[in-house]
Design an enzyme around this catalytic site. Structure first.
Site, PDB file in Angstrom:
ATOM      1  N   MET A 151      10.620  -6.949   3.939  1.00  0.00           N
ATOM      2  CA  MET A 151      10.913  -7.278   5.439  1.00  0.00           C
ATOM      3  C   MET A 151      11.951  -8.102   5.542  1.00  0.00           C
ATOM      4  O   MET A 151      12.054  -9.109   6.369  1.00  0.00           O
ATOM      5  CB  MET A 151       9.613  -8.161   5.837  1.00  0.00           C
ATOM      6  CG  MET A 151       8.348  -7.199   5.692  1.00  0.00           C
ATOM      7  SD  MET A 151       8.362  -5.635   6.760  1.00  0.00           S
ATOM      8  CE  MET A 151       7.965  -6.393   8.369  1.00  0.00           C
ATOM      9  N   ARG A 152      13.177  -8.068   4.560  1.00  0.00           N
ATOM     10  CA  ARG A 152      14.614  -8.705   4.631  1.00  0.00           C
ATOM     11  C   ARG A 152      15.537  -7.661   5.482  1.00  0.00           C
ATOM     12  O   ARG A 152      15.620  -6.542   4.673  1.00  0.00           O
ATOM     13  CB  ARG A 152      15.180  -9.192   3.268  1.00  0.00           C
ATOM     14  CG  ARG A 152      14.352  -9.900   2.759  1.00  0.00           C
ATOM     15  CD  ARG A 152      14.127 -11.306   3.283  1.00  0.00           C
ATOM     16  NE  ARG A 152      15.414 -12.292   3.352  1.00  0.00           N
ATOM     17  CZ  ARG A 152      15.563 -13.159   3.965  1.00  0.00           C
ATOM     18  NH1 ARG A 152      14.846 -13.810   4.889  1.00  0.00           N
ATOM     19  NH2 ARG A 152      16.771 -13.878   4.017  1.00  0.00           N
ATOM     20  N   SER A 168       0.855  -1.340  -0.057  1.00  0.00           N
ATOM     21  CA  SER A 168      -0.135  -0.008  -0.107  1.00  0.00           C
ATOM     22  C   SER A 168       0.853   1.089   0.022  1.00  0.00           C
ATOM     23  O   SER A 168       0.555   2.386  -0.721  1.00  0.00           O
ATOM     24  CB  SER A 168      -0.952   0.000   1.347  1.00  0.00           C
ATOM     25  OG  SER A 168      -0.334   0.204   2.425  1.00  0.00           O
ATOM     26  N   ASN A 212      13.630   4.133   3.860  1.00  0.00           N
ATOM     27  CA  ASN A 212      12.712   3.182   4.144  1.00  0.00           C
ATOM     28  C   ASN A 212      11.796   4.001   5.230  1.00  0.00           C
ATOM     29  O   ASN A 212      11.990   5.109   5.527  1.00  0.00           O
ATOM     30  CB  ASN A 212      13.516   2.294   5.325  1.00  0.00           C
ATOM     31  CG  ASN A 212      12.724   1.177   5.938  1.00  0.00           C
ATOM     32  OD1 ASN A 212      11.811   0.470   5.342  1.00  0.00           O
ATOM     33  ND2 ASN A 212      12.736   1.087   7.102  1.00  0.00           N
ATOM     34  N   GLY A 218      23.147  -0.147  10.442  1.00  0.00           N
ATOM     35  CA  GLY A 218      22.355  -0.589  11.660  1.00  0.00           C
ATOM     36  C   GLY A 218      20.811  -0.433  11.372  1.00  0.00           C
ATOM     37  O   GLY A 218      20.426   0.531  10.778  1.00  0.00           O
ATOM     38  N   ASP A 274      17.000   0.222  11.031  1.00  0.00           N
ATOM     39  CA  ASP A 274      16.111   1.183  11.448  1.00  0.00           C
ATOM     40  C   ASP A 274      17.161   2.307  12.361  1.00  0.00           C
ATOM     41  O   ASP A 274      16.529   2.954  13.301  1.00  0.00           O
ATOM     42  CB  ASP A 274      15.231   0.703  12.478  1.00  0.00           C
ATOM     43  CG  ASP A 274      14.221  -0.242  11.795  1.00  0.00           C
ATOM     44  OD1 ASP A 274      14.215  -0.280  10.502  1.00  0.00           O
ATOM     45  OD2 ASP A 274      13.775  -1.295  12.099  1.00  0.00           O
ATOM     46  N   HIS A 298       9.146   3.186   8.498  1.00  0.00           N
ATOM     47  CA  HIS A 298       9.264   2.328   9.490  1.00  0.00           C
ATOM     48  C   HIS A 298       8.101   2.611  10.489  1.00  0.00           C
ATOM     49  O   HIS A 298       7.870   3.980  10.793  1.00  0.00           O
ATOM     50  CB  HIS A 298      10.549   2.641  10.413  1.00  0.00           C
ATOM     51  CG  HIS A 298      10.423   1.652  11.504  1.00  0.00           C
ATOM     52  ND1 HIS A 298      10.537   0.074  11.396  1.00  0.00           N
ATOM     53  CD2 HIS A 298      10.329   1.971  12.942  1.00  0.00           C
ATOM     54  CE1 HIS A 298      10.660  -0.196  12.788  1.00  0.00           C
ATOM     55  NE2 HIS A 298      10.401   0.732  13.597  1.00  0.00           N
ATOM     56  N   ARG A 323      22.688 -14.579   2.385  1.00  0.00           N
ATOM     57  CA  ARG A 323      22.212 -13.269   2.252  1.00  0.00           C
ATOM     58  C   ARG A 323      22.780 -12.415   1.038  1.00  0.00           C
ATOM     59  O   ARG A 323      22.170 -11.682   0.230  1.00  0.00           O
ATOM     60  CB  ARG A 323      22.049 -12.598   3.470  1.00  0.00           C
ATOM     61  CG  ARG A 323      20.977 -12.715   4.296  1.00  0.00           C
ATOM     62  CD  ARG A 323      21.052 -11.971   5.595  1.00  0.00           C
ATOM     63  NE  ARG A 323      20.112 -12.659   6.493  1.00  0.00           N
ATOM     64  CZ  ARG A 323      18.895 -12.134   6.669  1.00  0.00           C
ATOM     65  NH1 ARG A 323      18.363 -11.216   5.877  1.00  0.00           N
ATOM     66  NH2 ARG A 323      18.085 -12.650   7.561  1.00  0.00           N
TER      67      ARG A 323
HETATM   68  C1  GAR Z   1       3.987  -0.545   6.757  1.00  0.00           C
HETATM   69  O1  GAR Z   1       3.054  -0.456   7.849  1.00  0.00           O
HETATM   70  C2  GAR Z   1       5.448  -0.537   6.879  1.00  0.00           C
HETATM   71  O2  GAR Z   1       5.558   0.879   7.686  1.00  0.00           O
HETATM   72  C3  GAR Z   1       6.022  -1.622   7.570  1.00  0.00           C
HETATM   73  O3  GAR Z   1       5.491  -2.620   6.964  1.00  0.00           O
HETATM   74  C4  GAR Z   1       4.022  -2.110   6.437  1.00  0.00           C
HETATM   75  C5  GAR Z   1       3.953  -2.370   4.981  1.00  0.00           C
HETATM   76  O4  GAR Z   1       2.653  -2.225   4.532  1.00  0.00           O
HETATM   77  N1  GAR Z   1       7.191  -1.798   7.320  1.00  0.00           N
HETATM   78  C6  GAR Z   1       7.913  -2.300   8.209  1.00  0.00           C
HETATM   79  O5  GAR Z   1       7.668  -2.705   9.210  1.00  0.00           O
HETATM   80  C7  GAR Z   1       9.401  -2.187   7.860  1.00  0.00           C
HETATM   81  N2  GAR Z   1      10.211  -2.932   9.091  1.00  0.00           N
HETATM   82  P1  GAR Z   1       2.517  -2.099   2.823  1.00  0.00           P
HETATM   83  O6  GAR Z   1       2.991  -3.048   2.046  1.00  0.00           O
HETATM   84  O7  GAR Z   1       1.196  -1.953   2.693  1.00  0.00           O
HETATM   85  O8  GAR Z   1       3.313  -0.791   2.410  1.00  0.00           O
END
Ligand code: GAR
Length: 193
Positions: A91-92, A13, A108, A144, A146, A110, A66
């Site tokens: 999410m990697r 999204s 990114n 590091g 986030d 967060h 990786r």
């Molecule tokens: C979002 O809320 C984003 O901030 C989070 O995952 C969701 C993805 O939603 N990101 C993390 O947690 C990064 N570690 P989306 O696929 O609908 O954009």
């Protein structure tokens, strides 16, 4: 316009919000690729319907290595002429090899008010801590997790009775407004250098 690649792992999204912003020809980024480490990511279909090139680089095919996964991802990014990367629910965890390669060119989003709640389950942790506010941050990616410099943040109240899901939904509305704005700021900064 900087050539933009968006990396996703799922719903996408935030990716959609970026693609939407970039339909304005005066927006400083032009999407050239949406790539996912999960071939079944919903966002890949959305991107393809919007006419954006997609790539899937399945991390499971590379086992525990990786860097070999990242080398394949990097090849796809370079082939597309990528100049800036936006991680959008990717999410990697990326290795220093990849992060260093894109230093100053990768951002990114967060779902917390960094430096609070790096990592996972951010909304649950904010509720359990009794915080009055939650929110989201867009930051430069550094080695590091986030930890890179914050570009912009948005805040929402945490209300009595909030659950992880209700808070996540309230924050997500703000993510979709924040990310396009913060990506534009990042582009302006790169273009000014
Ligand atoms: C979002 O809320 C984003 O901030 C989070 O995952 C969701 C993805 O939603 N990101 C993390 O947690 C990064 N570690 P989306 O696929 O609908 O954009």
């Amino acid at each position: 316009r900087l050539k933009l690649a968006i990396l996703i792992s799922g719903r996408g999204s935030n990716m959609e919000a970026l693609l939407e912003a970039a339909t304005d020809p005066s927006y400083p980024a032009e999407p050239v690729l949406v790539a996912s480490n999960r071939p079944d990511a919903k966002g890949l279909e959305t991107a393809a319907s919007a006419g954006i090139a997609t790539a899937s680089v399945d991390h499971k095919l590379y086992g525990k290595d990786r860097e070999s996964f990242e080398r394949a991802l990097n090849a796809a990014l370079e082939k597309a002429g990528t100049e800036i990367i936006a991680l959008a629910g990717f999410m990697r965890v990326l290795t220093p090899w990849f992060v260093t390669r894109w230093e100053g060119r990768m951002i990114n989003i967060h779902p917390s008010l960094l430096p609070k709640y790096k990592g996972l389950h951010t909304h649950q942790r904010a509720i359990e801590a009794g915080d009055a506010e939650g929110g989201c941050s867009v930051h430069w990616v550094s080695t590091g997790v986030d930890e890179g410099k914050v570009i912009a943040q948005a805040r929402v109240p945490i209300l009595p009775g909030d659950t992880e899901d209700s808070l996540a939904a309230r924050v997500l509305v703000e993510e979709h407004k924040l990310y396009p704005r913060a990506l534009a700021m990042a582009c302006e900064q790169i273009l000014a250098d």
